[in-house]
Write a protein that holds these residues in place. Structure first.
Motif, PDB file in Angstrom:
ATOM      1  N   GLU A  30     -35.107  12.696  -4.825  1.00  0.00           N
ATOM      2  CA  GLU A  30     -34.372  11.585  -4.215  1.00  0.00           C
ATOM      3  C   GLU A  30     -35.328  10.522  -3.700  1.00  0.00           C
ATOM      4  N   ALA A  31     -36.421  10.955  -3.030  1.00  0.00           N
ATOM      5  CA  ALA A  31     -37.390   9.998  -2.494  1.00  0.00           C
ATOM      6  C   ALA A  31     -38.091   9.248  -3.616  1.00  0.00           C
ATOM      7  N   MET A  32     -38.491   9.948  -4.684  1.00  0.00           N
ATOM      8  CA  MET A  32     -39.163   9.287  -5.793  1.00  0.00           C
ATOM      9  C   MET A  32     -38.240   8.297  -6.496  1.00  0.00           C
ATOM     10  N   SER A  33     -36.942   8.611  -6.542  1.00  0.00           N
ATOM     11  CA  SER A  33     -36.010   7.724  -7.253  1.00  0.00           C
ATOM     12  C   SER A  33     -35.762   6.422  -6.504  1.00  0.00           C
ATOM     13  N   ILE A  34     -36.126   6.358  -5.208  1.00  0.00           N
ATOM     14  CA  ILE A  34     -35.996   5.102  -4.467  1.00  0.00           C
ATOM     15  C   ILE A  34     -36.861   4.024  -5.100  1.00  0.00           C
ATOM     16  N   THR A  35     -38.050   4.400  -5.533  1.00  0.00           N
ATOM     17  CA  THR A  35     -38.978   3.441  -6.148  1.00  0.00           C
ATOM     18  C   THR A  35     -39.023   3.581  -7.668  1.00  0.00           C
ATOM     19  N   ASN A  36     -38.251   4.506  -8.221  1.00  0.00           N
ATOM     20  CA  ASN A  36     -38.253   4.716  -9.667  1.00  0.00           C
ATOM     21  C   ASN A  36     -36.837   5.000 -10.147  1.00  0.00           C
ATOM     22  N   GLN A  37     -36.080   3.933 -10.420  1.00  0.00           N
ATOM     23  CA  GLN A  37     -34.696   4.103 -10.849  1.00  0.00           C
ATOM     24  C   GLN A  37     -34.578   4.701 -12.249  1.00  0.00           C
ATOM     25  N   GLN A 126     -45.243   7.043 -10.822  1.00  0.00           N
ATOM     26  CA  GLN A 126     -44.583   7.570 -12.012  1.00  0.00           C
ATOM     27  C   GLN A 126     -43.918   6.457 -12.808  1.00  0.00           C
ATOM     28  N   ALA A 127     -43.252   5.526 -12.119  1.00  0.00           N
ATOM     29  CA  ALA A 127     -42.603   4.408 -12.820  1.00  0.00           C
ATOM     30  C   ALA A 127     -43.628   3.566 -13.562  1.00  0.00           C
ATOM     31  N   ASP A 128     -44.769   3.279 -12.912  1.00  0.00           N
ATOM     32  CA  ASP A 128     -45.834   2.527 -13.588  1.00  0.00           C
ATOM     33  C   ASP A 128     -46.268   3.236 -14.864  1.00  0.00           C
ATOM     34  N   ASP A 129     -46.403   4.556 -14.781  1.00  0.00           N
ATOM     35  CA  ASP A 129     -46.855   5.342 -15.924  1.00  0.00           C
ATOM     36  C   ASP A 129     -45.811   5.346 -17.039  1.00  0.00           C
ATOM     37  N   LEU A 130     -44.541   5.492 -16.664  1.00  0.00           N
ATOM     38  CA  LEU A 130     -43.481   5.555 -17.667  1.00  0.00           C
ATOM     39  C   LEU A 130     -43.286   4.221 -18.382  1.00  0.00           C
ATOM     40  N   SER A 263     -25.859   7.973 -23.090  1.00  0.00           N
ATOM     41  CA  SER A 263     -25.680   6.731 -22.359  1.00  0.00           C
ATOM     42  C   SER A 263     -26.791   5.752 -22.704  1.00  0.00           C
ATOM     43  N   VAL A 264     -26.520   4.466 -22.485  1.00  0.00           N
ATOM     44  CA  VAL A 264     -27.478   3.406 -22.773  1.00  0.00           C
ATOM     45  C   VAL A 264     -27.851   2.725 -21.461  1.00  0.00           C
ATOM     46  N   VAL A 265     -29.146   2.561 -21.246  1.00  0.00           N
ATOM     47  CA  VAL A 265     -29.652   1.976 -20.002  1.00  0.00           C
ATOM     48  C   VAL A 265     -30.615   0.847 -20.343  1.00  0.00           C
ATOM     49  N   LEU A 266     -30.501  -0.261 -19.601  1.00  0.00           N
ATOM     50  CA  LEU A 266     -31.472  -1.354 -19.692  1.00  0.00           C
ATOM     51  C   LEU A 266     -32.339  -1.330 -18.446  1.00  0.00           C
ATOM     52  N   TYR A 267     -33.651  -1.372 -18.652  1.00  0.00           N
ATOM     53  CA  TYR A 267     -34.601  -1.445 -17.550  1.00  0.00           C
ATOM     54  C   TYR A 267     -35.229  -2.838 -17.525  1.00  0.00           C
ATOM     55  N   GLY A 268     -35.155  -3.474 -16.366  1.00  0.00           N
ATOM     56  CA  GLY A 268     -35.795  -4.766 -16.165  1.00  0.00           C
ATOM     57  C   GLY A 268     -36.156  -4.915 -14.707  1.00  0.00           C
ATOM     58  N   ASN A 269     -36.993  -5.896 -14.379  1.00  0.00           N
ATOM     59  CA  ASN A 269     -37.349  -6.086 -12.977  1.00  0.00           C
ATOM     60  C   ASN A 269     -36.312  -6.953 -12.267  1.00  0.00           C
ATOM     61  N   ILE A 304     -23.705  -0.818 -21.054  1.00  0.00           N
ATOM     62  CA  ILE A 304     -25.132  -0.684 -20.777  1.00  0.00           C
ATOM     63  C   ILE A 304     -25.350  -0.686 -19.270  1.00  0.00           C
ATOM     64  N   ARG A 305     -25.956   0.375 -18.756  1.00  0.00           N
ATOM     65  CA  ARG A 305     -26.278   0.428 -17.335  1.00  0.00           C
ATOM     66  C   ARG A 305     -27.505  -0.441 -17.066  1.00  0.00           C
ATOM     67  N   LEU A 306     -27.452  -1.216 -16.013  1.00  0.00           N
ATOM     68  CA  LEU A 306     -28.557  -2.093 -15.657  1.00  0.00           C
ATOM     69  C   LEU A 306     -29.317  -1.472 -14.491  1.00  0.00           C
ATOM     70  N   ARG A 307     -30.594  -1.172 -14.706  1.00  0.00           N
ATOM     71  CA  ARG A 307     -31.407  -0.526 -13.679  1.00  0.00           C
ATOM     72  C   ARG A 307     -32.629  -1.382 -13.361  1.00  0.00           C
ATOM     73  N   GLN A 308     -32.930  -1.470 -12.082  1.00  0.00           N
ATOM     74  CA  GLN A 308     -34.053  -2.296 -11.628  1.00  0.00           C
ATOM     75  C   GLN A 308     -35.312  -1.449 -11.527  1.00  0.00           C
ATOM     76  N   VAL A 309     -36.322  -1.815 -12.288  1.00  0.00           N
ATOM     77  CA  VAL A 309     -37.622  -1.151 -12.265  1.00  0.00           C
ATOM     78  C   VAL A 309     -38.672  -2.226 -12.045  1.00  0.00           C
ATOM     79  N   ASP A 310     -39.109  -2.370 -10.801  1.00  0.00           N
ATOM     80  CA  ASP A 310     -40.017  -3.451 -10.477  1.00  0.00           C
ATOM     81  C   ASP A 310     -41.452  -3.178 -10.900  1.00  0.00           C
ATOM     82  N   SER A 311     -41.700  -2.004 -11.489  1.00  0.00           N
ATOM     83  CA  SER A 311     -42.998  -1.772 -12.129  1.00  0.00           C
ATOM     84  C   SER A 311     -43.162  -2.629 -13.378  1.00  0.00           C
ATOM     85  N   ILE A 312     -42.047  -3.121 -13.932  1.00  0.00           N
ATOM     86  CA  ILE A 312     -42.121  -4.015 -15.088  1.00  0.00           C
ATOM     87  C   ILE A 312     -42.617  -5.365 -14.601  1.00  0.00           C
TER      88      ILE A 312
END
Length: 320
Positions: A30-37, A126-130, A263-269, A304-312
């Motif tokens: 849960e804690a890791m998912s705060i910064t890694n959606q 982890q998000a940066d790595d992924l 499911s289909v997910v879009l990752y963007g910042n 399409i699920r929209l997820r925020q990943v600010d590592s991008i």
């Protein structure tokens, strides 16, 4: 209306809940998912070859052959490549003054609260790595989404930006044959652990020591992309992008993904998702659902699920 449910994606958190693993594992994820959606949707499964996951990537399907009665057909086989995905680990150590811990009503909860920043930092790493991990440059990294789609072609599309102030979005079809996380074969739970070393004397530097409680947090993971058609990158997106054109391109990519369930997910910042928001809010194709297992509101563009990943990043160089 697009809906999230607990059966379409067996994520790390869902597995922890279903199989009754420790509350510590749940708190770490849960804690890791705060910064890694990315962890919100991506399914997780055990590697099939110890510390690596070996799979066949299908390049082409046999066309089949029409047959009349009393006639045979020729032997056919699919065209495949063998690929291996490695598993790595992100970890952190928490050291808390023993006096603070022993004043707490719930010592275990206090220790986990004190370590929340460490676990969130692990999620960010982890998000940066992924996204940008490159195993050739750093053997401790997995090959992230950007590394897997670093040349323009059928699965990496050019949005025509130039220079080095660009970004990307990634459209992923989730699943065991699509995009997923892997953990080591035979590891407890999903490779997420907390080791409580209890109270002891800790070296604080400069020749000084302190009585403290020590905890070690670890999450092992790998990124698997089974069918190459499960991952499309739209690259070279400039800050002044025409958001309507980008939405149209995302919907085109959605139709190009591999067929089948998932499911289909879009990752963007945050910046690029804001532009998508502005484009689609007035077009009646945005849905909000509170049916996530954790009650999180989820925005959709069609399905399409929209997820925020600010590592991008916003400082990517143009892929040419």
């Amino acid at each position: 209306m697009a809906v999230l449910n607990s059966s379409d994606q067996i994520t790390a958190l869902e597995l922890i809940k279903r199989n009754g693993y420790s509350a510590d594992q749940r708190r770490i994820i849960e804690a890791m998912s705060i910064t890694n959606q990315i962890l919100w949707d991506i399914p997780v499964f055990e590697a099939n070859d110890g510390a690596v996951h070996t799979h066949l990537v299908r390049k082409a399907l046999p066309a089949g052959e029409r047959r009349k009665l009393n006639q045979g057909v020729g032997t056919m086989a699919t065209q495949t490549d063998t690929k291996q995905d490695i598993i790595t680990e992100v970890a952190g150590e928490s050291i808390v003054d023993a006096k603070l811990v022993e004043r707490a009503i719930d010592r275990n909860q206090f220790l986990m609260d004190e370590a929340s920043g460490i676990m969130e930092g692990m999620g960010l790493t982890q998000a940066d790595d992924l996204i940008y991990g490159d195993n050739k440059k750093d053997p401790a990294s997995v090959n992230g989404l950007a590394t897997r789609r670093n040349k323009l072609g059928d699965l990496c599309w050019n949005f025509k930006g130039s220079g080095n102030a660009l970004t990307s979005v990634y459209i992923c079809k989730m699943g065991r044959q699509g995009v997923g996380l892997i953990h080591g074969r035979g590891t407890e739970g999903v490779g997420v652990t907390r080791t409580n070393y209890g109270k002891g004397m800790v070296d604080m530097g400069n020749g000084k020591r302190m009585e403290a409680y020590q905890n070690y947090f670890s999450a092992e993971y790998g990124l698997s992309v089974g069918d190459e058609r499960s991952l499309i990158r739209i690259a070279n997106i400039a800050a002044n992008v025409d958001a309507d054109e980008l939405v149209a391109e995302v919907l085109r990519a959605y139709r190009k993904l591999m067929p089948g369930d998932g499911s289909v997910v879009l990752y963007g910042n945050a910046d690029i998702l804001h532009k998508i928001d502005m484009s689609i809010t007035n077009k009646g194709n945005v849905n909000y659902a509170a049916t996530d297992p954790l009650g999180r509101e989820t925005q959709f563009l069609r399905n399409i699920r929209l997820r925020q990943v600010d590592s991008i990043r916003n400082d990517e160089s143009a892929i040419s």
